[in-house]
Motif scaffolding. Structure first.
Motif, mmCIF file in Angstrom:
data_model
loop_
_atom_site.group_PDB
_atom_site.id
_atom_site.type_symbol
_atom_site.label_atom_id
_atom_site.label_comp_id
_atom_site.label_asym_id
_atom_site.label_seq_id
_atom_site.Cartn_x
_atom_site.Cartn_y
_atom_site.Cartn_z
ATOM 1 N N GLU A 152 37.746 48.233 46.367
ATOM 2 C CA GLU A 152 38.750 48.208 45.304
ATOM 3 C C GLU A 152 38.164 48.582 43.948
ATOM 4 O O GLU A 152 38.879 49.130 43.100
ATOM 5 C CB GLU A 152 39.404 46.828 45.233
ATOM 6 N N ALA A 153 36.902 48.287 43.713
ATOM 7 C CA ALA A 153 36.262 48.679 42.449
ATOM 8 C C ALA A 153 36.132 50.190 42.335
ATOM 9 O O ALA A 153 35.931 50.716 41.234
ATOM 10 C CB ALA A 153 34.885 48.028 42.323
ATOM 11 N N HIS A 154 36.238 50.902 43.457
ATOM 12 C CA HIS A 154 36.140 52.362 43.475
ATOM 13 C C HIS A 154 37.495 53.045 43.459
ATOM 14 O O HIS A 154 37.553 54.285 43.499
ATOM 15 C CB HIS A 154 35.388 52.822 44.734
ATOM 16 N N ILE A 155 38.588 52.297 43.424
ATOM 17 C CA ILE A 155 39.908 52.879 43.599
ATOM 18 C C ILE A 155 40.762 52.599 42.375
ATOM 19 O O ILE A 155 40.858 51.446 41.931
ATOM 20 C CB ILE A 155 40.601 52.328 44.861
ATOM 21 N N ALA A 156 41.415 53.625 41.865
ATOM 22 C CA ALA A 156 42.232 53.494 40.651
ATOM 23 C C ALA A 156 43.620 52.976 40.998
ATOM 24 O O ALA A 156 44.597 53.725 41.025
ATOM 25 C CB ALA A 156 42.331 54.851 39.945
ATOM 26 N N LYS A 157 43.710 51.663 41.286
ATOM 27 C CA LYS A 157 45.010 51.046 41.508
ATOM 28 C C LYS A 157 44.962 49.598 41.044
ATOM 29 O O LYS A 157 44.067 49.220 40.291
ATOM 30 C CB LYS A 157 45.479 51.202 42.954
ATOM 31 N N THR A 158 45.915 48.784 41.481
ATOM 32 C CA THR A 158 46.163 47.511 40.810
ATOM 33 C C THR A 158 45.256 46.358 41.217
ATOM 34 O O THR A 158 45.072 45.419 40.456
ATOM 35 C CB THR A 158 47.604 47.040 41.095
ATOM 36 N N ASP A 159 44.695 46.365 42.413
ATOM 37 C CA ASP A 159 44.268 45.115 43.030
ATOM 38 C C ASP A 159 43.041 44.471 42.390
ATOM 39 O O ASP A 159 42.949 43.243 42.349
ATOM 40 C CB ASP A 159 44.047 45.344 44.521
ATOM 41 N N ALA A 160 42.096 45.251 41.904
ATOM 42 C CA ALA A 160 40.943 44.643 41.240
ATOM 43 C C ALA A 160 41.343 44.011 39.919
ATOM 44 O O ALA A 160 40.875 42.921 39.565
ATOM 45 C CB ALA A 160 39.843 45.693 41.030
ATOM 46 N N ALA A 161 42.226 44.678 39.174
ATOM 47 C CA ALA A 161 42.713 44.098 37.920
ATOM 48 C C ALA A 161 43.541 42.844 38.193
ATOM 49 O O ALA A 161 43.448 41.848 37.454
ATOM 50 C CB ALA A 161 43.535 45.129 37.150
ATOM 51 N N LEU A 162 44.361 42.875 39.232
ATOM 52 C CA LEU A 162 45.129 41.684 39.601
ATOM 53 C C LEU A 162 44.197 40.533 39.946
ATOM 54 O O LEU A 162 44.443 39.385 39.562
ATOM 55 C CB LEU A 162 46.037 42.000 40.789
ATOM 56 N N LEU A 163 43.123 40.829 40.667
ATOM 57 C CA LEU A 163 42.163 39.783 41.029
ATOM 58 C C LEU A 163 41.594 39.105 39.791
ATOM 59 O O LEU A 163 41.428 37.882 39.773
ATOM 60 C CB LEU A 163 41.036 40.385 41.870
ATOM 61 N N ALA A 164 41.296 39.888 38.759
ATOM 62 C CA ALA A 164 40.757 39.303 37.528
ATOM 63 C C ALA A 164 41.742 38.322 36.914
ATOM 64 O O ALA A 164 41.368 37.205 36.524
ATOM 65 C CB ALA A 164 40.406 40.413 36.541
ATOM 66 N N SER A 165 43.007 38.715 36.823
ATOM 67 C CA SER A 165 44.004 37.840 36.187
ATOM 68 C C SER A 165 44.244 36.583 37.024
ATOM 69 O O SER A 165 44.351 35.477 36.478
ATOM 70 C CB SER A 165 45.314 38.597 35.961
ATOM 71 N N VAL A 166 44.315 36.719 38.344
ATOM 72 C CA VAL A 166 44.560 35.559 39.199
ATOM 73 C C VAL A 166 43.359 34.620 39.189
ATOM 74 O O VAL A 166 43.513 33.392 39.117
ATOM 75 C CB VAL A 166 44.897 36.013 40.636
ATOM 76 N N THR A 167 42.147 35.165 39.245
ATOM 77 C CA THR A 167 40.956 34.318 39.258
ATOM 78 C C THR A 167 40.839 33.509 37.976
ATOM 79 O O THR A 167 40.560 32.302 38.004
ATOM 80 C CB THR A 167 39.697 35.185 39.450
ATOM 81 N N ALA A 168 41.056 34.159 36.843
ATOM 82 C CA ALA A 168 40.979 33.443 35.570
ATOM 83 C C ALA A 168 42.085 32.385 35.482
ATOM 84 O O ALA A 168 41.845 31.257 35.016
ATOM 85 C CB ALA A 168 41.086 34.429 34.411
ATOM 86 N N ALA A 169 43.295 32.717 35.917
ATOM 87 C CA ALA A 169 44.390 31.749 35.878
ATOM 88 C C ALA A 169 44.107 30.557 36.783
ATOM 89 O O ALA A 169 44.342 29.394 36.406
ATOM 90 C CB ALA A 169 45.706 32.428 36.281
ATOM 91 N N MET A 170 43.588 30.824 37.972
ATOM 92 C CA MET A 170 43.286 29.724 38.888
ATOM 93 C C MET A 170 42.114 28.895 38.400
ATOM 94 O O MET A 170 42.040 27.688 38.675
ATOM 95 C CB MET A 170 43.022 30.273 40.287
ATOM 96 N N GLY A 171 41.180 29.506 37.673
ATOM 97 C CA GLY A 171 40.113 28.723 37.061
ATOM 98 C C GLY A 171 40.658 27.736 36.051
ATOM 99 O O GLY A 171 40.240 26.571 35.992
#
Length: 562
Positions: A152-171
């Motif tokens: 996902e870090a190599h692909i220009a789409k949503t999922d890595a950015a979504l992971l950042a927002s969800v991880t920070a929110a769950m923290g």
């Protein structure tokens, strides 16, 4: 498992020098760059999702319309605009600093790279209060090396950015759950704003994870003091206010078509049926976890029985509530792709790391350990064999990257199993992340970008540029190949034609035009050209393997003699 930040639990990771253990963020940044940069700049745009996202973002940049999402001439009413704004911002910044331009696919991958990096750092930051300092460092390193996140870090789409927002929110949610009395209004505002951002990235998926986690915790604990700490009274309106302006604007701009197609089409089709042949049975994510979470899956699998036994412990309880209900939802949805469960991976890695660093850990059962080892060996060997076999199968040649992948995989398997037999699980987790670096580099830099047969659209663009320099995209027609990477490589105005007859008529429609005809449409093209008294001149041919459809295709490039 016993979660604490005591010195006894925070055993040394052994392999990591003290200087880096004292600077964990620096270590994690270096680890992520070593894992993710190979192939980041050299892999062409991949079909289908990456090329669609990147092309839609490029059209935003070129049109200046940051409300509507378009792919070519069509509206793309599937996902919100958040990722397109991030990609467009990346392009503007690179062009302003003369470091890149809108025609390079890696310019659109920057938000994915940064999103993945922020997710790893957030896992470490919030994990310290959940599982202890060194276990949090180990869990973040394990997350960074997971095969699905590397992809996902190599692909220009949503999922890595979504992971950042969800991880920070769950923290932040974890902080409210474990210490509700110390949770501040500023932290609550951050939680709700992060959920608003996740909505702009991928709709309801982001809020779903904390919602299901909260329901599970409230039922299990029979109380929810953390809910007051989160301040939903003004937090929910804040979340809605963060996302609502664009949704109102897109509703007006498309006269409601966005909601009809995004909800009634895209979302419901994913839930009720296997969209675009991505159907999977219940249990799919469990069966493929060894691949998605490689090379750390075996440690997580070994940790799960101990985590379940420790479910009354609040940190363990929170992590399980993060994972289990959302996992069941993903298993129930008909459309399945490996990255869908990615928002749950930080919790899984923290569970695995906590067990690995616990000096009084319970040992895994025989079957759990065997399943984990089997996954580790099969995936490592599979990557190496694929790196060696793919060039031979596609192009009858061997690549140096494939030759490097074999010893890299062998070293990873041998050393991890050796350390595992010593029950040094923390060291095994870190060693797996480090040994994945040469294996991933061999595949992503040494093999994949060099498989010319896979990259049909860039090679066709090169052939057009060599045969007809400076030809506008509107003067180029293609039939027999219609993958999204065509638009990114040739331009949004390229004409995608249905049949060989259409190709001949397009060629006759104006001077200087060029048409690429697929081998299956060639006979119809030549018959129609003869009917129209045309004598097309063959300029070049491009043969490649269309991996989206699983078949070979040859494109013949024609132009009328001047």
């Amino acid at each position: 498992m016993h979660f604490s930040a005591s010195p006894r639990q925070d055993l040394s990771l052994g392999l990591l020098p003290d200087a880096l253990q004292q600077r964990p963020r620096l270590f994690l940044v270096l680890l992520c760059l070593l894992l993710w940069l190979p192939g980041f700049f050299t892999l062409p745009a991949t079909d289908r999702d990456e090329a669609r996202f990147a092309q839609a973002s490029r059209q935003m940049v070129e049109s200046g319309d940051y409300v509507r999402i378009r792919f070519g001439e069509e509206e793309r009413n599937k996902k919100p605009a958040g990722i397109h704004w991030l990609q467009a911002g990346s392009v503007h910044l690179l062009e302003a600093t003369h470091l890149g331009d809108r025609n390079r696919i890696w310019a659109y991958r920057i938000p994915s790279l940064l999103g993945a990096l922020l997710a790893v750092l957030a896992t470490h930051h919030w994990g310290r209060a959940i599982v202890g300092r060194r276990a949090a460092l180990l869990g973040a390193a394990m997350l960074a090396s997971c095969l699905v996140l590397v992809a996902e870090a190599h692909i220009a789409k949503t999922d890595a950015a979504l992971l950042a927002s969800v991880t920070a929110a769950m923290g932040l949610f974890a902080a409210a759950y474990l210490r509700p009395g110390a949770f501040t209004g500023r932290q609550a505002a951050g939680f709700w704003l992060l959920l608003g951002l996740s909505i702009l990235l991928k709709g309801p998926v982001g809020p779903m994870v904390p919602l299901l986690c909260g329901i599970t915790l409230a039922v299990a604990d029979r109380e929810a003091p953390w809910l007051r700490a989160l301040r939903p009274g003004w937090g929910l309106p804040l979340m809605i206010a963060a996302a609502a302006p664009w949704f109102i604007a897109i509703g007006l701009a498309t006269e409601g078509r966005f909601f009809q197609q995004a909800v009634g089409g895209d979302m419901l089709s994913k839930i009720g049926s296997g969209e675009e042949k991505h159907w999977g049975p219940p249990g799919y994510y469990l069966l493929t976890f060894g691949i998605a979470a490689f090379p750390s899956a075996w440690i997580v699998l070994c940790a799960l029985p101990a985590a379940w036994r420790d479910r009354l412990n609040p940190p363990t309880r929170f992590l399980l509530a993060w994972i289990v209900p959302s996992w069941l939802i993903f298993e129930a949805v008909q459309t399945k792709l490996p990255h869908y469960t990615l928002p749950l991976f930080p919790a899984l890695m923290l569970l695995g790391a906590a067990w690995a660093m616990d000096p009084v850990r319970g040992q895994p059962g025989r079957w759990w350990r065997r399943a984990g080892i089997a996954a580790l060996v099969l995936v490592a060997a599979g990557l190496a064999v694929a790196a060696l076999a793919a060039p031979w199968q596609l192009e009858r040649r061997l690549l140096p990257g494939g030759l490097i992948a074999l010893p890299a995989a062998a070293a990873l398997i041998y050393l991890l199993l050796r350390v595992g037999r010593q029950r040094a699980w923390g060291r095994a987790g870190l060693l797996g992340a480090l040994l994945a670096i040469p294996l991933y580099a061999a595949v992503l830099e040494g093999v994949a970008p060099r498989l010319a047969a896979l990259w049909i659209a860039p090679r066709l663009a090169d052939a057009v540029a060599a045969s007809a320099p400076g030809l506008p995209a509107g003067q180029i027609g293609v039939t027999g190949y219609s993958e999204p990477s065509l638009l990114f490589s040739l331009g949004q105005d390229v004409r995608l034609l249905r049949t060989g007859m259409d190709a001949a008529q397009f060629l006759a429609g104006g001077p200087g035009r060029v048409v690429a005809v697929g081998n299956r449409a060639e006979a119809d093209f030549r018959r129609q050209a003869a009917t129209l008294s045309l004598a097309p001149q063959e300029l070049a041919s491009v043969t490649g393997f269309n991996y989206s459809r699983g078949r070979w295709v040859t494109l013949l490039l024609f132009r009328l003699p001047s």
